[in-house]
Design an enzyme around this catalytic site. Structure first.
Site, PDB file in Angstrom:
ATOM      1  N   ASP A  27       0.831  -1.211   0.000  1.00 15.94           N
ATOM      2  CA  ASP A  27       0.000   0.000   0.000  1.00 15.94           C
ATOM      3  C   ASP A  27       0.870   1.268   0.000  1.00 15.94           C
ATOM      4  O   ASP A  27       1.952   1.269   0.583  1.00 15.94           O
ATOM      5  CB  ASP A  27      -0.918  -0.024   1.229  1.00 15.94           C
ATOM      6  CG  ASP A  27      -2.045   0.981   1.109  1.00 15.94           C
ATOM      7  OD1 ASP A  27      -2.394   1.356  -0.034  1.00 15.94           O
ATOM      8  OD2 ASP A  27      -2.582   1.391   2.150  1.00 15.94           O
ATOM      9  N   HIS A  37       2.027   3.555  -9.174  1.00 17.09           N
ATOM     10  CA  HIS A  37       1.845   2.106  -9.400  1.00 17.09           C
ATOM     11  C   HIS A  37       3.021   1.543 -10.211  1.00 17.09           C
ATOM     12  O   HIS A  37       3.468   0.430  -9.964  1.00 17.09           O
ATOM     13  CB  HIS A  37       0.517   1.831 -10.101  1.00 17.09           C
ATOM     14  CG  HIS A  37      -0.676   2.210  -9.273  1.00 17.09           C
ATOM     15  ND1 HIS A  37      -0.821   1.816  -7.962  1.00 17.09           N
ATOM     16  CD2 HIS A  37      -1.779   2.948  -9.552  1.00 17.09           C
ATOM     17  CE1 HIS A  37      -1.963   2.303  -7.471  1.00 17.09           C
ATOM     18  NE2 HIS A  37      -2.561   2.992  -8.417  1.00 17.09           N
ATOM     19  N   LEU A  64      11.134 -20.219  -5.798  1.00 17.80           N
ATOM     20  CA  LEU A  64      10.228 -19.348  -5.036  1.00 17.80           C
ATOM     21  C   LEU A  64       8.832 -19.435  -5.650  1.00 17.80           C
ATOM     22  O   LEU A  64       8.681 -19.302  -6.863  1.00 17.80           O
ATOM     23  CB  LEU A  64      10.713 -17.889  -5.107  1.00 17.80           C
ATOM     24  CG  LEU A  64       9.810 -16.835  -4.450  1.00 17.80           C
ATOM     25  CD1 LEU A  64       9.880 -16.914  -2.919  1.00 17.80           C
ATOM     26  CD2 LEU A  64      10.190 -15.420  -4.894  1.00 17.80           C
TER      27      LEU A  64
END
Ligand code: IPE
Ligand code: IPE
Ligand code: MG
Length: 246
Positions: free
Chosen positions: A17, A34, A128
């Protein structure tokens, strides 16, 4: 003085956030924040690989983010497609297996095809597991799991619901980080975070760098996870965590 070894979480989940505020501070459009957030995420994946984290799950677009202005929503969709084109070769080179978690039905065919292709192209990697929650909500996940069981006529138990969840391929997050200073969950991992260690950072997501991640891991490592037991009942701290699960 003896120092105890650092315990790296098996699964880290992050509510990324603060992109909008990062842009606002610089008099830039929100989408610029963003874009910077995608770069921060790319760095974070690298850091997780270097630190031996096995699963990384990030919140990229919530069920509620459709309520934002339409130009921001379409900008985020475009950014997702662009980011995939740019990042998938790198993820592949680093052994990262990508999964998209969320309700895909509302996404355009172009976006849905991009997600499928990226998942297909990274399916053989095992260093991962990287889950990107997109059009995801914790309530959606619980409801879709219950619907799946109901449609199969299966009994609803904690175990059967757990297996029907969209994140059933990984263990629950050990450490859940939220950046951007807000002290809330915002519909992320409502089921899976039951025993996650929570860590809130005032840093905006684009500024959440290696050092900030290390601080979060150090905080996690110093905690005692009791899972309802008493401190005296525990052997080594963290022993009861799901660290060795998938
Ligand atoms: C998080 O950053 C990314 C998304 C929700 C897509 P925000 O866009 O919420 O940034 P702030 O909270 O407005 O700063
Ligand atoms: C949570 O951030 C969702 C993501 C990071 C994708 P929001 O910015 O949407 O959360 P609220 O609205 O402040 O609770
Ligand atoms: Mg926000």
């Amino acid at each position: 003085m003896a120092t105890s070894a650092l315990i790296v979480p098996h699964h880290i989940a992050i509510v990324m956030d603060g992109n909008g505020r990062w842009a606002k501070k610089r008099f830039l459009p929100r989408i610029a924040g963003h874009k910077q957030g995608v770069d921060a995420l790319s760095d974070c994946v690298k850091s997780c690989l270097e630190r031996g984290v096995h699963v990384l799950t990030v919140f990229a677009f919530s069920s509620e983010n459709w309520n934002r202005p339409s130009d921001e929503v379409s900008g985020l969709m475009d950014l997702l497609v662009l980011a995939l084109a740019k990042q998938v070769p790198r993820l592949n080179a680093n052994g990262v297996q990508l999964h998209f978690i969320g309700d895909r039905q509302r996404l355009s065919e172009r976006v849905q095809a991009g997600l499928l292709k990226a998942e297909f192209n990274t399916a053989g990697n095992h260093r991962l597991i990287f889950n990107v929650c997109f059009n995801y909500g914790g309530r959606w996940d619980i409801a879709q799991a219950a619907q799946t069981l109901a449609s199969r006529g299966e009994a609803i138990t904690e175990q059967s619901l757990d297996r029907a969840m969209a994140l059933a391929h990984v263990s629950d997050p050990d450490l859940l980080i939220r950046t951007g200073g807000e002290l809330r969950i915002s519909n992320f991992m409502l089921w899976q975070a039951a025993y996650s260690e929570l860590y809130f950072s005032d840093r905006l997501w684009p500024e959440f760098d290696d050092a900030a991640l290390d601080e979060a891991i150090a905080s996690y490592s110093a905690r005692e996870r009791r899972f309802g037991k008493t401190s005296a009942q525990l052997g080594t701290p963290h022993k009861l965590s799901t660290e060795n699960a998938a």
